[in-house]
Design a protein around this motif. Structure first.
Motif, PDB file in Angstrom:
ATOM      1  N   ALA A  60      -9.008 -42.689  57.447  1.00  0.00           N
ATOM      2  CA  ALA A  60     -10.316 -43.097  56.932  1.00  0.00           C
ATOM      3  C   ALA A  60     -10.647 -44.499  57.421  1.00  0.00           C
ATOM      4  CB  ALA A  60     -10.312 -43.062  55.409  1.00  0.00           C
ATOM      5  N   ALA A  61     -11.882 -44.690  57.888  1.00  0.00           N
ATOM      6  CA  ALA A  61     -12.303 -45.991  58.395  1.00  0.00           C
ATOM      7  C   ALA A  61     -12.518 -46.956  57.229  1.00  0.00           C
ATOM      8  CB  ALA A  61     -13.590 -45.848  59.186  1.00  0.00           C
ATOM      9  N   GLY A  76     -11.695 -43.874  49.861  1.00  0.00           N
ATOM     10  CA  GLY A  76     -11.046 -42.585  49.680  1.00  0.00           C
ATOM     11  C   GLY A  76      -9.870 -42.370  50.619  1.00  0.00           C
ATOM     12  N   ALA A  77      -9.203 -43.439  51.025  1.00  0.00           N
ATOM     13  CA  ALA A  77      -8.117 -43.329  52.004  1.00  0.00           C
ATOM     14  C   ALA A  77      -6.940 -42.531  51.461  1.00  0.00           C
ATOM     15  CB  ALA A  77      -7.653 -44.718  52.429  1.00  0.00           C
ATOM     16  N   SER A  78      -6.640 -42.651  50.171  1.00  0.00           N
ATOM     17  CA  SER A  78      -5.494 -41.916  49.629  1.00  0.00           C
ATOM     18  C   SER A  78      -5.783 -40.412  49.597  1.00  0.00           C
ATOM     19  CB  SER A  78      -5.127 -42.425  48.234  1.00  0.00           C
ATOM     20  OG  SER A  78      -6.221 -42.276  47.358  1.00  0.00           O
TER      21      SER A  78
END
Length: 95
Positions: A60-61, A76-78
């Motif tokens: 995710a950027a 929302g990287a996790s």
């Protein structure tokens, strides 16, 4: 003179892990073949999509926070990491 660190125990462990990986690869391949054969027998037309798996599992950027310098907003990287792990585990990229 340096001693070789690749002992007989190490070689046996490497062979054991390779055997397990081979078993999993063959199980996935067998499942894919059986599923494909079942689909071919049941349907007259099967559409095919060329998925860009490498793009799907990209991280995710980060979203920079415009109000605070050097800070980032939640992106929302996790959740994306969990999705990436699931996509990688399915073996879509294997042939």
């Amino acid at each position: 003179m340096r001693r070789d660190k690749r002992t007989a125990n190490h070689r046996r462990a490497v062979e054991k892990v390779a055997k397990l990986h081979r078993k999993i690869r063959l199980q996935r391949l067998d499942h894919a073949h059986k599923t494909a054969l079942d689909l071919v027998r049941q349907h007259d037309f099967i559409p095919h999509e060329d998925l860009k798996i490498r793009n799907m599992v990209r991280r995710a950027a980060p979203k920079p926070d415009p109000d605070t310098s050097g800070a980032f907003l939640p992106n929302g990287a996790s959740a994306k990491a969990g999705l990436n792990r699931s996509i990688s585990d399915t073996g879509w990229g294997c042939s």
